[in-house]
Scaffold this active site. Structure first.
Site, PDB file in Angstrom:
ATOM      1  CD  GLU A  46      -2.764  -0.705   2.663  1.00  0.00           C
ATOM      2  OE1 GLU A  46      -3.427  -1.675   3.019  1.00  0.00           O
ATOM      3  OE2 GLU A  46      -2.620   0.317   3.353  1.00  0.00           O
ATOM      4  CG  ASP A  57      -2.532   8.618   8.714  1.00  0.00           C
ATOM      5  OD1 ASP A  57      -2.488   7.383   8.860  1.00  0.00           O
ATOM      6  OD2 ASP A  57      -2.841   9.182   7.648  1.00  0.00           O
TER       7      ASP A  57
END
Lengths: 257, 415
Positions: A46, A57
């Site tokens: 990814e 995040d």
């Protein structure tokens, strides 16, 4: 069938997926890292498209995003890098990121460039399901791209089934309610109940567990309850250490397998 | 206040028909959370259950008699509403027109922000949440949130960019005195955008007991709708106050500053359908719209996605959100509420901008002419007066969204 679908078709367990941020630690490390991940036996890669405001995040990936942008990374640059290695790798490549830079690039232009440069799937978590079905799904089909949806312990079963219906890659099970790399204490009983609940739904797509998968133990545990596990922050941390890039990649993967 | 003398007011409610939505025509949010092409909820699945839960219940709660009674009681007796509509005689003379100031600066905690925090804290309580998080720029929303959390005895965590913590230190101390925990946001330019990112991350990590109390008409649906509704008390009062004072219920112009756009949304709300009222939003252009040091999201922005909303925002050629700049911490945001993007695109409202310097000049002018020290944010709305051409008979309302106590350091520097 794209390369991701082939991989998911051929291999049903212990899938190891590794995430890293494109353009990190150095701008032109992207291709080297992908090749080395493939050589080390990783199943799926990814590639994160860095964004100025990565709200989902934690600190590690925030930092890698910032550094990558500082290095001059962009979607345009990423496609150039992917083009260069296109004929050298067979590992399925997914792009992951936030919608704004993709929108700015032009959604259809983006999908077309993915198709041309060896990308087989996308993870764009801030596109809601109804918007996806309405505006995006036809383009995914046109450019032979798989899509991956995130679910969390709070996602209800009906909704999971709706995601499964619209998905043609894998279901990305966020292991606990958290941003990436949170490393917080997890109520194991609750987590197992969640993993088991999803397993029992008998989804048509394979499942991979991500977020807080960081070492062999957590990866093995993910593989007990799903088709595989996804590692991101822990790998980014390793890349941030001193040392030879290829060796860091190899060492990290050897530690998991 | 003697309520029997107020023409055009609901006699049952001392401060108006609160909560009754005026006809919004195409200007309100649709069932999918859009204002025209803007808005929606572009959020990762981690936030979805919380946003869904809010979406499922907010209208029912806001429309319930229990909620309305408590909301009205607190706005009246705790916040001090209605806020006066003051005819600014000397300022009117200066611009040769009729200028009224909607005195949101006189609210408890010093700005319009408290209208929204009172509403949302009641919503959070009725939803059974006990941990409240918020973002803040200038600290006005943070103080207003910390205040209602103290009032309701709820845990309060406020995210604030560390740059803003330095330039708005008195507000940091006020929040702490009120029992809130202020957590510095250290990413990006360390201002409002970054504080909002941190608050969203907190919500992702605490999906069950936490309510995110957003301070402006931004974020995923239903937040822009919730905040606009709670702030609409501003335009609701404006109607009957104008009627009382000059025998008409609508002005010719309404001016309000726009960062995320909550005070402007509230000041425009009841007049959205009434096209005789010209709606003017004033953005903060910092050092100028061409300088690169600006927070004028409409003047300098393009369509994109920020904090869960499709709207106009400032971004570079690669779709990275650019860092805004304004002397005013409350306007220092690279996006704008989707309602304003829609009002702009359709031409229903006009958006102009004022620089740091123009805002400072306007603040000093108001102070000398009327004895009112405005917040730097509101000073941008006042600076808008300079750029407009009014007739002597025009009725102009400027929403004076906050007071200037928190900005004394900036004012002293520029005396």
């Amino acid at each position: 069938m794209n390369t991701l679908q082939k991989k998911l078709n051929d291999k049903k367990e212990n899938l190891l997926t590794i995430y890293f941020t494109a353009g990190y630690p150095q701008l032109n490390d992207t291709g080297t890292i992908i090749k080395e991940l493939e050589a080390s036996g990783v199943d799926i890669v990814e590639v994160g498209m860095p964004f100025s405001d990565p709200v989902a995040d934690g600190p590690t990936i925030q930092k890698s995003n910032l550094q990558a942008l500082h290095n001059g990374m962009s979607i345009k640059k990423l496609f150039e890098q992917l083009k260069e290695i296109k004929n050298e790798v067979t590992i399925p490549i997914l792009l992951m990121g936030y919608i704004n830079p993709v929108w700015k690039f032009g959604v259809e232009n983006f999908m077309e460039a993915c198709n041309k440069n060896g990308v087989s799937g996308l993870i764009l978590p801030d596109i809601p399901l109804d918007e996806f079905v309405k505006d995006y799904q036809p383009l995914y089909k046109k450019y032979d791209l798989s899509n991956v949806f995130l679910i969390t312990p709070q996602t209800g079963s009906e909704r999971i089934k709706a995601y499964d219906e619209a998905c043609n890659g894998f279901i990305y099970m966020v292991s606990s309610a958290s941003t990436t790399g949170a490393n917080k204490a997890v109520d194991e009983e609750k987590q197992v109940a969640y993993f088991s609940r999803v397993k029992e739904l008998g989804l048509k797509n394979p499942r991979q567990i991500g977020f807080n998968i960081k070492d062999k133990a957590s990866f093995d545990r993910a593989c007990q309850y799903a088709n595989g596990g996804i590692i991101g922050s822990a790998f980014i941390k390793k890349l941030g250490e001193e040392g030879d890039l290829k060796r860091k990649v190899r060492e990290f993967v050897e530690g998991i397998r | 206040m003697d309520k029997t003398n107020n023409k055009g007011r609901n006699p049952k409610s001392p401060i108006g028909d609160l909560g009754v939505t005026p006809p919004l025509g195409g200007w309100g949010v649709n069932s999918l959370g859009y204002y025209g092409e803007f808005g929606g909820a572009f959020i990762p699945e981690m936030l979805q259950p919380n946003v869904d839960a809010l979406r499922a219940c907010y209208r029912e709660i806001i429309d319930s008699p229990e909620f309305k009674q408590e909301f009205i009681n607190l706005l009246k007796n705790y916040v001090g509403r209605p806020s006066p509509l003051y005819f600014a005689k000397r300022l009117s003379g200066h611009y040769n027109t009729k200028i009224f100031l909607k005195r949101e600066d006189l609210n408890h905690t010093g700005s319009h922000k408290v209208n929204n925090t009172i509403g949302q804290i009641l919503l959070a309580k009725m939803m059974g949440k006990n941990r409240i998080i918020a973002e803040t720029g200038a600290g006005q929303h943070g103080v207003a949130t910390a205040t209602v959390c103290a009032l309701m005895n709820l845990e309060c965590i406020v995210y604030m960019g560390s740059t803003d913590m330095e330039r708005q230190l008195p507000n940091v101390k006020r929040m702490e005195m009120l029992g809130a925990k202020v957590i510095p946001a250290e990413s990006g330019n360390k201002t409002l955008k970054d504080a909002t990112n941190e608050a969203l991350r907190d919500w992702i990590n605490n999906p069950e007991d936490t309510y995110y109390l957003i301070g402006s008409v931004v974020g995923p649906h239903p937040y822009p709708d919730i905040v606009a509704k709670f702030q609409s008390i501003i335009s609701e009062e404006m109607g009957w106050q104008l009627d009382e004072q000059i025998g008409r219920t609508s002005p010719d112009y309404i001016l309000a500053c726009v960062g995320g756009g909550s005070n402007a949304a509230g000041a425009f709300y009841h007049y959205l359908e009434n096209k005789t009222v010209k709606l003017i939003g004033v953005e903060a252009s910092g050092l100028g719209t061409l300088s690169g040091e600006t927070a004028a999201s409409i003047a300098c922005g393009e369509v994109g996605f920020i904090h869960g909303s499709k709207t106009l925002l400032m971004q570079d050629g690669d779709g990275q959100i650019t860092e805004p700049y304004s002397i005013s911490a409350g306007l220092d945001y690279p996006g704008i509420g989707p309602i304003h993007s829609h009002l702009f695109e359709t031409g229903r409202a006009t958006y102009i901008d004022a620089t740091d310097k123009e805002a400072l000049d306007a603040a000093f002018l108001l102070t000398r002419l009327e004895g009112i020290i405005p917040a730097l944010e509101s000073a941008h709305a006042l600076a808008g007066l300079e750029k407009m051409k009014f007739n002597p008979d025009d009725v102009v309302v400027v929403n004076l969204s906050g007071r200037g106590d928190k900005d004394m350091e900036a004012y002293i520097k520029n005396l």
